[in-house]
Scaffold this motif. Structure first.
Motif, PDB file in Angstrom:
ATOM      1  N   VAL A   1       0.862  -1.175   0.000  1.00 21.34           N
ATOM      2  CA  VAL A   1       0.000   0.000   0.000  1.00 21.34           C
ATOM      3  C   VAL A   1       0.903   1.231   0.000  1.00 21.34           C
ATOM      4  O   VAL A   1       1.712   1.409   0.906  1.00 21.34           O
ATOM      5  CB  VAL A   1      -0.922   0.008   1.245  1.00 21.34           C
ATOM      6  N   VAL A   2       0.776   2.064  -1.019  1.00 22.72           N
ATOM      7  CA  VAL A   2       1.606   3.261  -1.162  1.00 22.72           C
ATOM      8  C   VAL A   2       0.768   4.483  -0.805  1.00 22.72           C
ATOM      9  O   VAL A   2      -0.350   4.630  -1.279  1.00 22.72           O
ATOM     10  CB  VAL A   2       2.127   3.398  -2.613  1.00 22.72           C
ATOM     11  N   ASP A   3       1.306   5.329   0.069  1.00 19.91           N
ATOM     12  CA  ASP A   3       0.651   6.602   0.369  1.00 19.91           C
ATOM     13  C   ASP A   3       1.714   7.690   0.483  1.00 19.91           C
ATOM     14  O   ASP A   3       2.889   7.439   0.230  1.00 19.91           O
ATOM     15  CB  ASP A   3      -0.235   6.513   1.616  1.00 19.91           C
ATOM     16  N   ALA A   4       1.311   8.874   0.852  1.00 18.41           N
ATOM     17  CA  ALA A   4       2.227  10.020   0.894  1.00 18.41           C
ATOM     18  C   ALA A   4       3.364   9.846   1.903  1.00 18.41           C
ATOM     19  O   ALA A   4       4.415  10.447   1.754  1.00 18.41           O
ATOM     20  CB  ALA A   4       1.449  11.296   1.212  1.00 18.41           C
ATOM     21  N   GLU A   5       3.163   9.025   2.933  1.00 17.32           N
ATOM     22  CA  GLU A   5       4.168   8.873   3.983  1.00 17.32           C
ATOM     23  C   GLU A   5       5.097   7.685   3.791  1.00 17.32           C
ATOM     24  O   GLU A   5       6.082   7.544   4.499  1.00 17.32           O
ATOM     25  CB  GLU A   5       3.477   8.779   5.339  1.00 17.32           C
TER      26      GLU A   5
ATOM     27  N   VAL B   1       5.594   3.337   2.087  1.00 15.34           N
ATOM     28  CA  VAL B   1       5.057   2.113   1.522  1.00 15.34           C
ATOM     29  C   VAL B   1       4.870   1.113   2.656  1.00 15.34           C
ATOM     30  O   VAL B   1       5.791   0.872   3.436  1.00 15.34           O
ATOM     31  CB  VAL B   1       6.018   1.518   0.463  1.00 15.34           C
ATOM     32  N   ASN B   2       3.683   0.550   2.759  1.00 20.23           N
ATOM     33  CA  ASN B   2       3.372  -0.437   3.785  1.00 20.23           C
ATOM     34  C   ASN B   2       3.271  -1.795   3.115  1.00 20.23           C
ATOM     35  O   ASN B   2       2.508  -1.965   2.162  1.00 20.23           O
ATOM     36  CB  ASN B   2       2.050  -0.063   4.462  1.00 20.23           C
TER      37      ASN B   2
END
Length: 59
Positions: free
Chosen positions: A13-17, A19-20
């Protein structure tokens, strides 16, 4: 996705903060994280480690 030693990797899961990438069971990854934090604390001191034991970011 099945990994080495019975570990399973979830969908990234990629977001602004960042990669999870969920890993189950997570204990092996948690052990590495603790070792890295301990190394940083040995050099910088515990209060200067940028991330708390629970994974939250210190402000």
């Amino acid at each position: 996705m099945s990994g080495v030693g019975g570990n399973t990797l979830g969908r990234a899961v990629v977001d602004a903060e960042g990669v999870n990438l969920p890993v189950r069971p997570a204990e092996a990854v948690n052990a590495v994280r603790r070792a890295v934090r301990d190394g940083i604390a040995a050099v910088w001191g515990r209060k200067r480690v940028p991330e708390a034991d629970d994974g939250s970011v210190r402000t």
